[in-house]
Design a protein around this motif. Structure first.
Motif, PDB file in Angstrom:
ATOM      1  N   LEU A  58       0.837  -1.322  -0.222  1.00 44.67           N
ATOM      2  CA  LEU A  58       0.006  -0.060   0.130  1.00 44.67           C
ATOM      3  C   LEU A  58       0.894   1.125  -0.056  1.00 44.67           C
ATOM      4  N   GLY A  59       2.013   1.240   0.240  1.00 49.53           N
ATOM      5  CA  GLY A  59       3.098   2.231   0.354  1.00 49.53           C
ATOM      6  C   GLY A  59       3.539   2.589   1.777  1.00 49.53           C
ATOM      7  N   LEU A  60       4.427   3.430   1.840  1.00 53.45           N
ATOM      8  CA  LEU A  60       5.240   3.745   3.004  1.00 53.45           C
ATOM      9  C   LEU A  60       4.407   4.733   3.857  1.00 53.45           C
ATOM     10  N   LEU A  61       4.294   4.264   5.253  1.00 56.43           N
ATOM     11  CA  LEU A  61       3.545   5.078   6.120  1.00 56.43           C
ATOM     12  C   LEU A  61       3.900   6.497   6.308  1.00 56.43           C
ATOM     13  N   GLN A  62       3.109   7.547   6.188  1.00 55.10           N
ATOM     14  CA  GLN A  62       3.830   8.935   6.467  1.00 55.10           C
ATOM     15  C   GLN A  62       2.826   9.413   7.413  1.00 55.10           C
ATOM     16  N   ASP A  63       1.538   9.207   7.660  1.00 56.86           N
ATOM     17  CA  ASP A  63       1.046   9.938   8.671  1.00 56.86           C
ATOM     18  C   ASP A  63      -0.246   8.681   9.327  1.00 56.86           C
ATOM     19  N   VAL A  64      -0.953   9.183  10.581  1.00 60.62           N
ATOM     20  CA  VAL A  64      -1.853   8.363  10.832  1.00 60.62           C
ATOM     21  C   VAL A  64      -3.149   9.355  11.353  1.00 60.62           C
ATOM     22  N   TYR A  65      -4.502   8.883  11.177  1.00 60.46           N
ATOM     23  CA  TYR A  65      -5.401   9.768  11.380  1.00 60.46           C
ATOM     24  C   TYR A  65      -6.136   8.963  12.574  1.00 60.46           C
ATOM     25  N   PHE A  66      -6.670   9.816  13.618  1.00 60.95           N
ATOM     26  CA  PHE A  66      -6.984   8.922  14.719  1.00 60.95           C
ATOM     27  C   PHE A  66      -7.939   9.822  15.446  1.00 60.95           C
ATOM     28  N   LYS A  67      -8.934   9.248  16.115  1.00 63.12           N
ATOM     29  CA  LYS A  67     -10.024   9.914  16.982  1.00 63.12           C
ATOM     30  C   LYS A  67      -9.343  10.240  18.319  1.00 63.12           C
ATOM     31  N   GLU A  68      -9.432  11.780  18.513  1.00 66.67           N
ATOM     32  CA  GLU A  68      -8.671  12.286  19.789  1.00 66.67           C
ATOM     33  C   GLU A  68      -8.958  11.502  20.901  1.00 66.67           C
ATOM     34  N   LYS A  69     -10.453  11.376  21.226  1.00 70.38           N
ATOM     35  CA  LYS A  69     -10.744  10.920  22.547  1.00 70.38           C
ATOM     36  C   LYS A  69     -10.550   9.598  22.824  1.00 70.38           C
ATOM     37  N   MET A  70     -10.886   8.665  21.654  1.00 70.84           N
ATOM     38  CA  MET A  70     -10.974   7.074  21.953  1.00 70.84           C
ATOM     39  C   MET A  70      -9.427   6.709  21.505  1.00 70.84           C
ATOM     40  N   GLY A  71      -8.579   7.308  20.613  1.00 69.65           N
ATOM     41  CA  GLY A  71      -7.255   6.793  20.075  1.00 69.65           C
ATOM     42  C   GLY A  71      -7.469   5.851  19.019  1.00 69.65           C
ATOM     43  N   THR A  72      -8.897   5.618  18.745  1.00 68.26           N
ATOM     44  CA  THR A  72      -8.845   4.767  17.298  1.00 68.26           C
ATOM     45  C   THR A  72      -8.147   5.133  16.374  1.00 68.26           C
ATOM     46  N   ILE A  73      -7.231   4.286  15.516  1.00 69.01           N
ATOM     47  CA  ILE A  73      -6.525   5.055  14.049  1.00 69.01           C
ATOM     48  C   ILE A  73      -7.798   4.547  13.084  1.00 69.01           C
ATOM     49  N   ILE A  74      -8.087   5.589  12.550  1.00 70.22           N
ATOM     50  CA  ILE A  74      -9.180   5.204  11.319  1.00 70.22           C
ATOM     51  C   ILE A  74      -8.615   5.327   9.872  1.00 70.22           C
ATOM     52  N   ALA A  75      -7.407   5.730   9.607  1.00 70.23           N
ATOM     53  CA  ALA A  75      -6.762   5.745   8.150  1.00 70.23           C
ATOM     54  C   ALA A  75      -5.356   6.182   8.548  1.00 70.23           C
ATOM     55  N   TYR A  76      -4.818   5.807   7.403  1.00 70.98           N
ATOM     56  CA  TYR A  76      -3.143   6.130   7.160  1.00 70.98           C
ATOM     57  C   TYR A  76      -2.940   6.735   5.950  1.00 70.98           C
ATOM     58  N   GLU A  77      -1.946   7.589   6.176  1.00 72.59           N
ATOM     59  CA  GLU A  77      -1.542   8.333   4.768  1.00 72.59           C
ATOM     60  C   GLU A  77      -0.246   7.640   4.557  1.00 72.59           C
ATOM     61  N   THR A  78      -0.158   7.229   3.093  1.00 75.56           N
ATOM     62  CA  THR A  78       0.982   6.594   2.471  1.00 75.56           C
ATOM     63  C   THR A  78       1.604   7.282   1.270  1.00 75.56           C
ATOM     64  N   THR A  79       2.660   6.948   1.027  1.00 76.67           N
ATOM     65  CA  THR A  79       3.351   7.457   0.129  1.00 76.67           C
ATOM     66  C   THR A  79       4.232   6.390  -0.800  1.00 76.67           C
ATOM     67  N   ASP A  80       4.364   6.509  -2.174  1.00 73.72           N
ATOM     68  CA  ASP A  80       5.132   5.809  -2.891  1.00 73.72           C
ATOM     69  C   ASP A  80       6.619   6.271  -2.961  1.00 73.72           C
ATOM     70  N   GLY A  81       6.844   7.358  -2.579  1.00 71.96           N
ATOM     71  CA  GLY A  81       8.137   7.857  -2.773  1.00 71.96           C
ATOM     72  C   GLY A  81       8.224   9.379  -2.178  1.00 71.96           C
ATOM     73  N   PHE A  82       9.642   9.864  -2.589  1.00 71.79           N
ATOM     74  CA  PHE A  82       9.708  11.571  -2.166  1.00 71.79           C
ATOM     75  C   PHE A  82       8.665  12.522  -2.856  1.00 71.79           C
ATOM     76  N   PHE A  83       8.828  11.832  -4.310  1.00 72.40           N
ATOM     77  CA  PHE A  83       8.075  12.915  -5.097  1.00 72.40           C
ATOM     78  C   PHE A  83       6.569  12.457  -5.773  1.00 72.40           C
ATOM     79  N   SER A  84       5.964  11.539  -5.038  1.00 72.20           N
ATOM     80  CA  SER A  84       4.807  11.105  -5.220  1.00 72.20           C
ATOM     81  C   SER A  84       3.753  11.371  -4.262  1.00 72.20           C
ATOM     82  N   GLU A  85       2.482  11.619  -4.577  1.00 72.09           N
ATOM     83  CA  GLU A  85       1.373  12.193  -4.027  1.00 72.09           C
ATOM     84  C   GLU A  85       1.126  11.058  -2.841  1.00 72.09           C
TER      85      GLU A  85
END
Length: 152
Positions: A101-128
């Motif tokens: 799926l790509g390299l992990l760049q960031d995580v999205y989580f619910k502040e109060k519960m701490g549940t991770i709901i999404a992951y931001e990935t990239t294929d490399g330095f210059f890719s979206e």
């Protein structure tokens, strides 16, 4: 919903207005829940302590306010991983079906519960970057992170 990249470097204040440090890292349990933040204190020598999500009163655009009136240092729970220190950032994400799926760049989580709901990935330095949603907790391997991307 928050991302770690928005929190990193944000100042942390007590309810009485004392600045106790800045957000340095995100602590994640082995079961894939965000359980707290690693705070670097302002001092002659940098000291870090763990702040549980339940101690946080509010997340503002310019800072975080916590319930604690004192800045007593808390140790990091033993069964946790840190987003940057334990090199989760930049680790390869795979689906449970073996799809890269790509390299992990960031995580999205619910502040109060701490549940991770999404992951931001990239294929490399210059890719979206791509946001991948998941309803199941991740599995942290030595070299990769396995996430569920299919409805269950």
């Amino acid at each position: 919903m928050r991302t770690f990249s928005l929190l990193k470097g944000m100042p942390v204040f007590t309810i009485s207005g004392e600045r106790i440090g800045t957000v340095h890292d995100l602590s994640i349990s082995e079961s894939g829940q965000v359980i707290g933040l690693v705070i670097h204190q302002q001092a002659l020598f940098k000291r870090a302590f763990h702040l549980q999500l339940t101690d946080i009163t509010s997340y503002g655009q310019d800072g975080i306010v916590i319930k604690l009136k004192d800045s007593a240092a808390k140790k990091m729970p033993e069964d946790t991983l840190c987003f940057t220190k334990d090199e989760l950032l930049g680790r390869m994400l795979f689906s449970e079906m073996g799809e890269e799926l790509g390299l992990l760049q960031d995580v999205y989580f619910k502040e109060k519960m701490g549940t991770i709901i999404a992951y931001e990935t990239t294929d490399g330095f210059f890719s979206e970057s791509t946001v991948i949603q998941s309803k199941q907790p991740p599995t942290f391997g030595k070299d990769t992170i396995i996430v569920s991307v299919y409805e269950q």
